[in-house]
Design an enzyme around this catalytic site. Structure first.
Site, mmCIF file in Angstrom:
data_model
loop_
_atom_site.group_PDB
_atom_site.id
_atom_site.type_symbol
_atom_site.label_atom_id
_atom_site.label_comp_id
_atom_site.label_asym_id
_atom_site.label_seq_id
_atom_site.Cartn_x
_atom_site.Cartn_y
_atom_site.Cartn_z
ATOM 1 C CG HIS A 1 -0.313 0.191 2.557
ATOM 2 N ND1 HIS A 1 0.075 1.392 3.217
ATOM 3 C CD2 HIS A 1 0.370 -0.721 3.385
ATOM 4 C CE1 HIS A 1 0.579 1.278 4.208
ATOM 5 N NE2 HIS A 1 0.931 -0.111 4.373
ATOM 6 C CG HIS B 1 -0.258 8.337 -0.296
ATOM 7 N ND1 HIS B 1 -1.590 7.749 -0.161
ATOM 8 C CD2 HIS B 1 -0.160 8.728 0.610
ATOM 9 C CE1 HIS B 1 -1.916 8.071 0.838
ATOM 10 N NE2 HIS B 1 -1.175 8.560 1.601
#
Length: 356
Positions: free
Chosen positions: A140, A142
């Protein structure tokens, strides 16, 4: 303090105020340096752990039995969009990883840059596809969507994501930069000290609340092409829609996060077994909320909605919402106000040739 002001000459009072201000600036500077040192230490520890694993892999040599079965070879990438309840969802993955026996890894890019260099793209694809010690893996970060197929890999990872109403996401991010949240309340934020409300920012035409700041969910789904980051690009929105349908396993919405988790548990129990119950009854760490957030007025919302950028981001959001609700409608049924996952609804028959 009032007595001291009476007793002290004006010049000394001024010196005292200046000294206090200098001391506060010095303390803030030291706190900032400590935060930077902590971040550097965390990155150094992470790099050391990776090197240790890679060294063990090298010392063990190539294993003849290294082929993993389908479930154990699975990799999920959650390229999380900021301020879409991504921390709340990721915390569930962390809480379940030991019990369900998979690994969780955070993709930490420099300055949270969602676009990787070409050489980093190659490294990233190679890491994820060949790092058997970290499979099954849940990554995970951005990072904008990356097409693994163009790197010639045989098996692509499973992409998932969550998006949010674009204005609500921007408002949340605006206040997050100024006041932080209840997850790490002591951390100093980039815009800390700026008390201007979102309404005031929009009324004054501020840069932090400009319509251009809405342009984020589309490029995250569009990917690493330059046109994806061209604000207001119709091509970028069409590509984002294409990727959402063809390259993402499931995309949920912040407003219906529990249903998103329920569908993941039903479809991918290897990772998400127990996730729905954990979300409903688990620790408060799953509920991360931006502090000091004030809802925008109708006038502010109306002003933002005049922007072509909002219209495109909202069209993409509505597109994602419709697709999510379509998937949910074919996967669950409602009874007494609760949702239930449907059992298997197909079977095989007329199987030939007949076995003796």
């Amino acid at each position: 303090m009032g007595l001291l002001r009476i007793m002290m000459p004006p010049k000394l009072q001024l010196l005292a105020v200046v000294a206090f201000a200098v001391a506060m600036l010095f303390l803030e500077n030291q706190i900032q340096k400590l935060e930077e040192s902590r971040s550097k230490l965390e990155r150094a520890i992470a790099r050391h752990e990776v090197r240790e694993i890679e060294q063990r892999h090298t010392m063990d040599g190539p294993r003849q039995d290294a082929t993993l079965d389908e479930e154990e070879d699975m990799v999920i990438i959650y390229n999380r969009v900021p301020k879409t309840a991504s921390t709340s969802f990721t915390n569930i993955a962390y809480d379940l990883c030991a019990k369900n026996k998979y690994h969780v890894l955070h993709i930490n890019t420099t300055k949270n840059n969602p676009v990787m260099s070409l050489q980093d793209q190659v490294r990233f694809v190679k890491n994820i596809t060949s790092w058997k010690e970290m499979k099954p893996g849940f990554y995970h970060g951005h990072v904008s969507y990356l097409d693994f197929a163009k790197f010639g890999v045989k098996k692509k990872p499973i992409y998932i994501n969550v998006i949010r109403d674009p204005i609500e996401r921007l408002v949340s991010y605006y206040y997050f930069l100024r006041f932080g949240d209840d997850y790490r309340p002591g951390l100093r934020r980039r815009k800390q000290g700026d008390k201007k409300t979102f309404d005031e920012c929009v009324a004054e035409g501020g840069s932090d609340c400009a319509p251009e700041k809405l342009w984020l969910q589309i490029p995250f789904f569009c990917g690493h092409s330059s046109e994806c980051w061209n604000v207001g690009s119709r091509w970028a929105m069409d590509q984002a829609k294409y990727n959402l349908i063809n390259e993402y396993f499931l995309v949920g919405v912040t407003e219906e996060l529990e249903d998103f988790i329920m569908l993941l548990e039903a479809a991918l129990p290897r990772f998400f077994r127990g996730a729905t119950e954990l979300y409903r009854t688990g620790k408060k760490s799953h509920l991360r909320k931006t502090t000091e957030k004030k809802l925008p007025t109708k006038q502010t919302i109306a002003k933002l909605q005049q922007s072509d950028i909002w219209k495109m981001e909202n069209e993409f959001y509505e597109f994602a919402l419709e697709q999510f609700q379509f998937i949910r409608a074919h996967a669950v049924r409602e009874k007494d106000g609760d949702l239930y996952i449907l059992a298997q609804n197909f079977f095989y028959e007329k199987i030939y040739p007949k076995s003796n």
